[in-house]
Design a protein around this motif. Structure first.
Motif, PDB file in Angstrom:
ATOM      1  N   THR A 148      -9.263  -2.631  16.461  1.00  0.00           N
ATOM      2  CA  THR A 148      -7.475  -2.986  15.603  1.00  0.00           C
ATOM      3  C   THR A 148      -6.739  -3.404  17.030  1.00  0.00           C
ATOM      4  O   THR A 148      -6.312  -4.280  17.146  1.00  0.00           O
ATOM      5  N   ASN A 149      -6.325  -2.187  17.785  1.00  0.00           N
ATOM      6  CA  ASN A 149      -5.145  -2.358  18.918  1.00  0.00           C
ATOM      7  C   ASN A 149      -5.809  -2.773  20.037  1.00  0.00           C
ATOM      8  O   ASN A 149      -4.617  -2.884  20.617  1.00  0.00           O
ATOM      9  N   THR A 150      -6.985  -2.841  20.697  1.00  0.00           N
ATOM     10  CA  THR A 150      -7.407  -2.907  21.945  1.00  0.00           C
ATOM     11  C   THR A 150      -9.004  -4.798  21.880  1.00  0.00           C
ATOM     12  O   THR A 150      -8.027  -5.687  22.489  1.00  0.00           O
ATOM     13  N   ILE A 151      -9.511  -4.239  21.153  1.00  0.00           N
ATOM     14  CA  ILE A 151     -10.423  -5.206  21.656  1.00  0.00           C
ATOM     15  C   ILE A 151     -10.540  -6.681  21.065  1.00  0.00           C
ATOM     16  O   ILE A 151     -10.250  -7.510  21.246  1.00  0.00           O
ATOM     17  N   GLY A 152      -9.344  -6.338  19.149  1.00  0.00           N
ATOM     18  CA  GLY A 152      -9.350  -7.166  19.024  1.00  0.00           C
ATOM     19  C   GLY A 152      -8.062  -8.499  19.429  1.00  0.00           C
ATOM     20  O   GLY A 152      -8.835  -9.546  19.224  1.00  0.00           O
ATOM     21  N   PRO A 153      -7.248  -7.760  19.787  1.00  0.00           N
ATOM     22  CA  PRO A 153      -6.139  -8.251  20.612  1.00  0.00           C
ATOM     23  C   PRO A 153      -6.738  -9.688  21.459  1.00  0.00           C
ATOM     24  O   PRO A 153      -6.156 -10.285  21.859  1.00  0.00           O
ATOM     25  N   LEU A 154      -7.974  -9.173  22.376  1.00  0.00           N
ATOM     26  CA  LEU A 154      -7.960  -9.015  23.832  1.00  0.00           C
ATOM     27  C   LEU A 154      -8.979 -10.357  23.104  1.00  0.00           C
ATOM     28  O   LEU A 154      -8.974 -10.998  24.149  1.00  0.00           O
ATOM     29  N   LEU A 155     -10.010 -10.230  22.600  1.00  0.00           N
ATOM     30  CA  LEU A 155     -10.392 -11.481  22.120  1.00  0.00           C
ATOM     31  C   LEU A 155     -10.287 -11.987  21.508  1.00  0.00           C
ATOM     32  O   LEU A 155     -10.734 -13.773  21.057  1.00  0.00           O
ATOM     33  N   THR A 156      -9.545 -11.263  20.617  1.00  0.00           N
ATOM     34  CA  THR A 156      -8.143 -12.977  19.814  1.00  0.00           C
ATOM     35  C   THR A 156      -7.726 -14.112  20.505  1.00  0.00           C
ATOM     36  O   THR A 156      -7.680 -15.419  20.983  1.00  0.00           O
ATOM     37  N   ALA A 157      -7.375 -13.626  22.121  1.00  0.00           N
ATOM     38  CA  ALA A 157      -6.365 -14.052  22.552  1.00  0.00           C
ATOM     39  C   ALA A 157      -7.773 -15.032  23.742  1.00  0.00           C
ATOM     40  O   ALA A 157      -7.947 -16.055  24.435  1.00  0.00           O
ATOM     41  N   GLN A 158      -8.838 -14.151  23.911  1.00  0.00           N
ATOM     42  CA  GLN A 158      -9.575 -15.097  24.398  1.00  0.00           C
ATOM     43  C   GLN A 158     -10.439 -15.791  24.017  1.00  0.00           C
ATOM     44  O   GLN A 158     -10.688 -16.955  24.697  1.00  0.00           O
ATOM     45  N   HIS A 159     -10.871 -15.666  22.801  1.00  0.00           N
ATOM     46  CA  HIS A 159     -10.928 -17.314  21.963  1.00  0.00           C
ATOM     47  C   HIS A 159      -9.570 -18.834  21.876  1.00  0.00           C
ATOM     48  O   HIS A 159      -9.941 -19.452  21.601  1.00  0.00           O
ATOM     49  N   LEU A 160      -8.474 -17.905  21.191  1.00  0.00           N
ATOM     50  CA  LEU A 160      -7.179 -19.143  21.757  1.00  0.00           C
ATOM     51  C   LEU A 160      -7.003 -19.779  22.907  1.00  0.00           C
ATOM     52  O   LEU A 160      -7.071 -20.913  23.190  1.00  0.00           O
ATOM     53  N   LEU A 161      -7.777 -19.028  24.100  1.00  0.00           N
ATOM     54  CA  LEU A 161      -7.766 -20.263  25.587  1.00  0.00           C
ATOM     55  C   LEU A 161      -8.450 -20.646  25.327  1.00  0.00           C
ATOM     56  O   LEU A 161      -8.126 -22.216  26.879  1.00  0.00           O
ATOM     57  N   SER A 162      -9.683 -19.877  25.091  1.00  0.00           N
ATOM     58  CA  SER A 162     -10.583 -21.160  25.081  1.00  0.00           C
ATOM     59  C   SER A 162     -10.760 -22.275  24.325  1.00  0.00           C
ATOM     60  O   SER A 162     -10.579 -23.525  24.685  1.00  0.00           O
ATOM     61  N   LEU A 163      -9.415 -23.085  23.473  1.00  0.00           N
ATOM     62  CA  LEU A 163      -8.793 -23.916  22.978  1.00  0.00           C
ATOM     63  C   LEU A 163      -8.452 -25.209  23.929  1.00  0.00           C
ATOM     64  O   LEU A 163      -7.942 -26.643  23.640  1.00  0.00           O
ATOM     65  N   SER A 164      -7.991 -24.973  25.170  1.00  0.00           N
ATOM     66  CA  SER A 164      -7.805 -25.420  25.628  1.00  0.00           C
ATOM     67  C   SER A 164      -9.222 -26.578  26.559  1.00  0.00           C
ATOM     68  O   SER A 164      -8.512 -27.369  26.732  1.00  0.00           O
ATOM     69  N   SER A 165     -10.325 -26.513  26.835  1.00  0.00           N
ATOM     70  CA  SER A 165     -10.545 -27.280  26.498  1.00  0.00           C
ATOM     71  C   SER A 165     -11.985 -27.933  25.440  1.00  0.00           C
ATOM     72  O   SER A 165     -11.686 -27.779  24.447  1.00  0.00           O
ATOM     73  N   PRO A 166     -12.365 -28.859  25.815  1.00  0.00           N
ATOM     74  CA  PRO A 166     -13.073 -29.187  24.500  1.00  0.00           C
ATOM     75  C   PRO A 166     -13.340 -28.376  23.329  1.00  0.00           C
ATOM     76  O   PRO A 166     -14.692 -27.587  24.376  1.00  0.00           O
ATOM     77  N   PRO A 167     -14.107 -28.914  22.376  1.00  0.00           N
ATOM     78  CA  PRO A 167     -15.076 -28.346  21.297  1.00  0.00           C
ATOM     79  C   PRO A 167     -16.377 -28.965  22.436  1.00  0.00           C
ATOM     80  O   PRO A 167     -16.252 -29.952  22.822  1.00  0.00           O
TER      81      PRO A 167
END
Length: 309
Positions: free
Chosen positions: A132-151
């Motif tokens: 909850t405190n480490t893996i989740g936030p970092l992977l959520t950031a990873q997924h959100l940052l991937s939105l800068s590329s076309p799907p």
């Protein structure tokens, strides 16, 4: 100037207060809760959505029409993936992200199960803190940052002809809510019972620093798909000793300097404005006491003071 904010972990405490104050400032806010998303646009009954009821109540405030609530449980990879796709859809024509920019993302989701002494803690409870405190936030950031590329060209989700394709979405400022318990150079040995929590926040701090370095390298090498000028500022923020239900535990020492969520968020909003993308001290470049690599993440207190990693 009105901005678009995304607050992950907004159903209570400082996350809820982030949403409240951002709405008051006139910003558009996308907020998350762990409860299921309702089928209608009406606020769900509190009995059905538990601690998310306070978040839903903000839709009835003067600027509540600027609030969009999505579901996200950062301890579940499936939930993170589903949430990211919901955000992607907001980039379609008519969506709140059709311009392709999220000004600020705040990753606030966290857990504290007290006590969590390393000499006593179970595997399950330790893993709960890390997920909850480490893996989740970092992977959520990873997924959100991937939105800068076309799907991807092949998608299981059909695109509505009315809305059309989604716009690539960039994040300007990425904020991780950390803790002084996670500082390895300013070790707080007296915090007996915070072993797993401190370890999870220390790991978060190191992870977000690596993330910032990776983003800077990709930007300079033209790998981010957005051009060299499009950067994301990564910040870690210590909110202070905030009086919330998560911090409502019986300790063997007196906690000094307790502040309210209102005070903490009011101060952190100022820090984000100054240290975030386009701020007068973006990333701490102006106030840095030592030379740091471009794009390096920085750690700040709610008062705008540099905190040691």
């Amino acid at each position: 100037m009105p901005q678009i904010w995304l607050i992950v972990g907004a159903s209570r405490g400082i996350g809820l207060e982030f949403v409240s104050q951002a709405l008051t400032l006139g910003h558009t806010v996308i907020a998350t809760a762990r409860g299921p998303s309702p089928a209608s646009t009406l606020p769900p009954p509190p009995s059905q959505y538990g601690n998310a009821s306070q978040l839903w109540s903000l839709t009835g405030t003067p600027n509540g029409h600027n609030l969009k609530i999505l579901e996200c449980d950062v301890s579940s990879e499936a939930s993170i993936t589903s949430f990211t796709e919901q955000v992607r859809k907001l980039g379609r024509k008519g969506g709140v992200l059709e311009k392709g920019v999220i000004d600020v993302v705040v990753l606030n989701a966290g857990v504290l199960v007290y006590p969590n002494r390393i000499s006593e803690i179970t595997f399950q409870t330790f893993a709960h803190h890390l997920h909850t405190n480490t893996i989740g936030p970092l992977l959520t950031a990873q997924h959100l940052l991937s939105l800068s590329s076309p799907p991807p060209a092949v998608s299981k989700t059909p695109i509505s002809p009315t809305w059309g394709p989604s716009t690539p979405i960039s994040i300007r400022t990425l904020v991780f809510i950390s803790s002084d318990s996670g500082s390895t150079t300013n070790f707080r040995a007296f915090e007996d019972g915070f072993g797993a929590y401190a370890a999870s926040k220390a790991a978060l701090n190191q992870g977000l620093r690596h993330l910032a370095a990776e983003l800077e390298r990709k930007r300079k090498n033209g790998e981010n798909g957005r051009g060299e000028q499009e950067r994301t500022v990564v910040l870690a923020l210590h909110p202070g000793e905030v009086s919330t239900d998560m911090a409502n535990v019986s300790l063997d020492w007196e906690v000094e300097g307790i502040i309210s969520p209102q005070e903490s968020i009011g101060c952190m909003l100022k820090v984000i404005g100054e240290k975030g993308w386009g701020g007068i001290d973006e990333g701490g470049r102006v106030s840095a006491e030592r030379k740091e690599e471009d794009g390096a993440a920085t750690f700040w207190t709610w008062e705008g003071k540099r905190y040691p990693w």
